[in-house]
Design an enzyme around this catalytic site. Structure first.
Site, short mmCIF file in Angstrom:
data_model
loop_
_atom_site.label_atom_id
_atom_site.label_comp_id
_atom_site.label_asym_id
_atom_site.label_seq_id
_atom_site.Cartn_x
_atom_site.Cartn_y
_atom_site.Cartn_z
N GLY A 1 1.86 -2.52 4.73
CA GLY A 1 0.92 -1.43 4.95
C GLY A 1 0.43 -1.47 6.39
N ASP B 1 -3.24 -1.59 9.14
CA ASP B 1 -4.33 -2.51 9.48
C ASP B 1 -5.40 -2.56 8.41
OD1 ASP B 1 -3.36 -3.37 12.06
OD2 ASP B 1 -3.78 -1.35 12.76
N GLY C 1 1.99 1.21 8.43
CA GLY C 1 0.80 2.03 8.57
C GLY C 1 0.94 3.02 9.70
N ARG D 1 -11.07 16.05 7.97
CA ARG D 1 -9.97 15.41 7.27
C ARG D 1 -8.88 16.41 6.88
NH1 ARG D 1 -10.81 10.31 5.89
NH2 ARG D 1 -9.19 10.42 4.31
N ALA E 1 -8.81 0.93 -3.29
CA ALA E 1 -9.32 0.15 -2.17
C ALA E 1 -9.85 -1.19 -2.66
CB ALA E 1 -10.44 0.92 -1.46
N GLY F 1 -12.06 0.12 12.19
CA GLY F 1 -11.84 1.37 11.48
C GLY F 1 -12.81 1.65 10.36
N ASN G 1 0.86 -1.18 0.00
CA ASN G 1 0.00 0.00 0.00
C ASN G 1 0.90 1.24 0.00
OD1 ASN G 1 -1.80 2.05 0.40
ND2 ASN G 1 -2.50 1.37 2.41
N PRO G 2 0.99 1.94 -1.11
CA PRO G 2 1.91 3.09 -1.18
C PRO G 2 1.38 4.33 -0.49
CG PRO G 2 0.74 2.86 -3.25
CD PRO G 2 0.29 1.71 -2.39
N PHE G 3 0.13 4.30 -0.02
CA PHE G 3 -0.48 5.50 0.56
C PHE G 3 -0.63 5.42 2.08
CE2 PHE G 3 -2.43 4.65 -3.63
CZ PHE G 3 -1.86 5.70 -4.33
#
Length: 591
Positions: A197, A199, A241, A305, A175, A561, A140-142
Site C-alpha cells: 500500500g 504511506d 500508494g 474530495r 482503517a 498526512g 490495502n486494496p483501496f
C-alpha cells in the site's frame, strides 16, 4: 570438480568446475562471499567474468526453471538454475531498480550438479542467516490506483515462493485494521510485517509495531521523556500508494520488485521515528510534521474530495494565493553540529564493499553514540534511559515570529515529484530530525522556496529560511494570541469536524511531494474531536487572498498526512527505533 573446505574458516570454502551456459564454456567458482563464472574461449583464454554476492542469491533450483512471465519447470539431470539480484545499468548509479537475474547452468554430470546445488545452498544459509522465512502481509486494496492485490499476487508472491518464504495475507477492509491486528494477535513465528500500500498503510504498521513492542517491554509510550524500546520486528514496504514517500526515501525508487528483493535477502535498515505528543494523545511520524502551508493544504483538500487527486494541486494553489502566515513560538533542542549538518550536502547513502554492505558513515557512527553499551535489544533500553533523560535538561533554543510554514522531518522525505525532498541531507538513522522554519515573506519568495524542491537549487539558501538539526521540538502560540481568537460557530464546527473525520477514514489522502504519509489513525475519541477542532479566526476582517475572506490566526498540524486537532505539540526523535527491510539509497558508484 574441486571442493576445498576449512571448517574453521568458512570464507575459505572454494568450489570450482567447468559449467556451460548454452554452447559456451565457463569456469565457475564459489569462494568466500561470491559466486562467479568466467567465459573461456576455444583457446582456453578467460573473457568476461560475472560475479554475484552470495547474500544476493535468491534461490537455486534443480533443472531449467522460469518464474517470469509465468512459472515453467523442466526437470533435467544436468542443469540447475540460479536466481539472484540484478542491478539495472540505467540511471546515475543512485536508486537504480533491481530485477530478478536468472542464469541456467549445465553440468558435466548429475553428481557435479548436485554438489553445486548443495554448496550454493549451504553458502546461502551461512552468509544470509537473517533472511525471513515467514511474513505477515497486509494489503490495502483501496490505496493509490487500487492495484495492491494485483501487485502482490503477480509480482511479489512468485518471488516469495521462489525464495521459500511463506506468508499470511490480510486484505484490510477498514482503517486501523492492520494496526489493531499487530497490537492484539499472536505474532509468534513471523519474521516481519509487510504492507502492500502507501504511506498510510505503513503508518498503521509503524504504530502497531512500536505500540506492541512498548507494551511487551512495560514502557509507557505516552511519556515524552522515556527512551522507547527499539523494535525487533522488521517492516517491509511494497509500494502501491500515491506517493510512497517512505519507500522512495529508504530505497531511492518506488518499485515493487526492488522492494520484494530487499525483503527476501533480509536487508535491515534502522530508521529514526519522531513521537508527537499533545495532551494525552500520541502519534508517530517519520516523513513530516508540518504547520502552516502544509497543514492548510491538507485541510483545504478535504473540501474538494469530489475532484479526486486533482484536489491536491488545486488546494496547494488556493492556499498559496491566500498568502497566509502564522505566529508561533518554536523551541528546539539542537543536535551536535560537529557530527552532521542539514547544510553539509552529505546525502545518506549506502553501498557495497569487501563483500558486505557499507552503511552511511553518519548513521553508523550514530549507533555507537545512541547505544554505547549495545549487546542486544534487551539491554538497549536499560542502558540508555539515563542518557536520554539527561539530554532533556540541556538548553533549549527559542524562536518567535510569523511563519509561512514549519516542518520537521526525520528523513529527506523525497519522492518522484521532489527527488531531493524536504531536507536533502537528512539521515535515516542518526537520531536527529531537521527543523525547517520558513518565515513570513512575499509570495514570490515563497514560490521560489517551493519550486526549489523540484530542482537542484538549494531550498535553504534563502534569507527567510532557517534549518536546524534537532533532537526535540516544542511549538506553542505566542502569549496573547489565544485571546485574539473567537469561534466561528456551530455550523463551522460541524463542517470542520466532518472534514477531519473524512481525512482519517481515507487510507490514501495526499499525493503531492511534501504530503507523504496518509496516516489512517483515528483521533482519540469523538468527544475530544468536538472540543478541539473548532475553527478560529482573528477579529480583523481584511481580505488575505482570492479564496478566503478572513485571515486565520492559527493553522493545523499535518502529521504524515493526518490532521492533528491540537496546536501546541511537543516532538521527540527516537534514534533507530524501528527497522525496515531496506538498506537505504544505494550508491553503486562506491568502490
Amino acid at each position: 570438480m574441486k571442493v576445498k573446505d576449512k571448517t574453521m574458516e568458512i570464507d575459505s570454502v572454494r568450489v570450482e568446475s567447468s559449467l556451460w551456459i548454452g554452447s559456451k564454456r565457463y569456469r565457475a567458482f564459489l569462494s568466500g562471499w561470491y559466486f562467479s563464472w568466467t567465459e573461456i574461449d576455444k583457446r582456453n583464454r578467460e573473457k568476461k567474468t560475472i560475479s554475484v554476492p552470495v547474500s544476493e542469491v535468491i534461490g537455486v533450483k534443480e533443472g531449467r526453471v522460469e518464474i517470469q512471465p509465468q512459472k515453467k519447470v523442466e526437470d533435467t539431470d544436468l542443469d540447475f538454475t540460479l536466481f539472484y539480484v540484478k542491478r539495472s545499468s540505467k540511471g546515475n548509479g543512485i536508486g537504480a531498480p533491481w530485477s530478478l537475474g536468472r542464469t541456467q547452468f549445465c553440468c558435466p554430470s548429475r553428481g557435479v550438479r548436485d554438489q553445486w546445488i548443495t554448496q550454493l545452498r549451504t553458502a546461502l544459509k551461512t552468509h544470509s542467516p537473517s533472511r525471513p522465512h515467514r511474513l505477515l502481509v497486509f494489503i490495502n486494496p483501496f490505496g493509490g490506483k487500487k492495484r495492491g492485490k494485483q501487485i502482490f499476487h503477480s509480482l511479489v508472491a512468485p518471488l516469495f515462493e521462489l525464495a521459500g518464504i511463506s506468508s499470511h495475507v490480510v486484505v484490510t477492509e477498514r482503517a486501523n485494521q492492520a494496526r489493531d491486528y499487530i497490537l492484539k494477535k499472536d505474532l509468534t513465528g513471523f519474521d516481519g510485517v509487510i504492507c502492500v500500500g502507501g504511506d498510510g498503510m505503513f503508518s498503521e504498521l509503524l504504530h502497531g509495531v512500536i505500540g506492541r513492542t512498548q507494551q511487551e517491554a512495560g514502557i509507557s509510550e505516552h511519556d515524552p521523556t522515556v527512551m522507547l524500546q527499539p523494535c525487533d520486528l522488521h517492516i517491509g514496504i511494497i509500494p502501491a500508494g500515491s506517493t510512497d514517500c517512505v519507500c522512495f526515501t529508504t530505497m531511492g525508487i518506488n518499485d515493487p520488485v526492488t522492494s520484494t528483493l530487499h525483503i527476501i535477502i533480509g536487508d535491515s535498515q534502522p530508521l529514526d521515528v519522531c513521537s508527537v505528543h499533545y495532551q494525552s494523545t500520541l502519534r508517530y511520524s517519520v516523513s513530516m510534521v508540518g504547520y502552516g502551508f502544509y497543514g492548510d493544504v491538507l485541510a483545504e483538500s478535504e473540501r474538494h474530495r469530489w475532484m479526486g487527486p486533482l484536489r491536491y494541486d488545486y488546494s496547494g494553489c488556493m492556499v498559496y494565493l491566500c498568502n497566509r502566515s502564522y505566529p508561533g513560538l518554536v523551541q528546539y533542542l539542537p543536535a551536535d553540529s560537529h557530527i552532521s549538518s542539514p547544510r553539509d550536502n552529505a546525502r545518506c547513502l549506502s553501498g557495497w564493499m569487501h563483500g558486505g554492505r557499507q552503511e552511511c558513515r553518519v548513521c553508523s557512527e550514530s549507533k555507537e553514540r545512541l547505544f554505547p553499551h549495545f549487546d542486544s535489544s534487551s539491554s538497549l533500553y536499560s542502558t540508555n534511559v539515563s542518557q536520554y533523560s539527561s539530554e532533556l535538561e540541556s538548553e533549549w533554543v527559542t524562536v518567535e515570529g510569523r511563519f509561512k510554514c514549519i516542518s520537521l522531518t526525520c528523513i529527506s522525505s523525497s519522492c518522484p515529484r521532489s527527488p531531493k525532498g524536504l531536507s536533502p541531507s537528512a539521515h535515516l538513522a542518526d537520531g536527529t530530525a531537521d527543523l525547517i522554519l520558513v518565515r513570513e515573506t512575499n509570495p514570490l519568495g515563497f514560490l521560489t522556496y517551493l519550486h526549489r524542491h523540484t530542482n537542484t537549487q538549494d531550498q535553504f539558501d534563502l534569507p527567510f529560511v532557517d534549518v536546524h538539526r534537532v533532537k526535540a521540538v516544542r511549538f506553542s502560540l505566542p502569549p496573547g494570541e489565544e485571546e485574539e481568537e473567537e469561534e466561528v460557530g456551530e455550523e463551522g464546527d460541524r463542517e470542520t469536524l466532518a472534514s477531519t473525520e473524512r481525512v482519517l477514514e481515507d487510507p490514501e489522502k495526499l499525493s503531492s511531494s511534501n504530503m507523504a504519509g496518509h496516516s489512517q489513525q483515528h483521533l482519540a475519541g469523538r468527544k475530544e474531536r468536538e472540543n478541539v477542532t473548532t475553527s478560529r479566526v482573528k477579529r480583523r476582517g481584511f481580505v488575505c487572498g482570492p479564496c478566503c475572506t478572513k485571515p486565520r490566526s492559527i493553522s493545523v498540524w499535518n502529521c504524515d498526512g493526518e490532521i492533528l486537532p491540537h496546536t501546541e505539540i511537543s516532538c521527540r526523535v527516537h534514534g533507530q527505533l524501528v527497522r525496515l527491510f531496506a538498506r537505504g539509497i544505494e550508491d553503486s558508484t562506491m568502490p
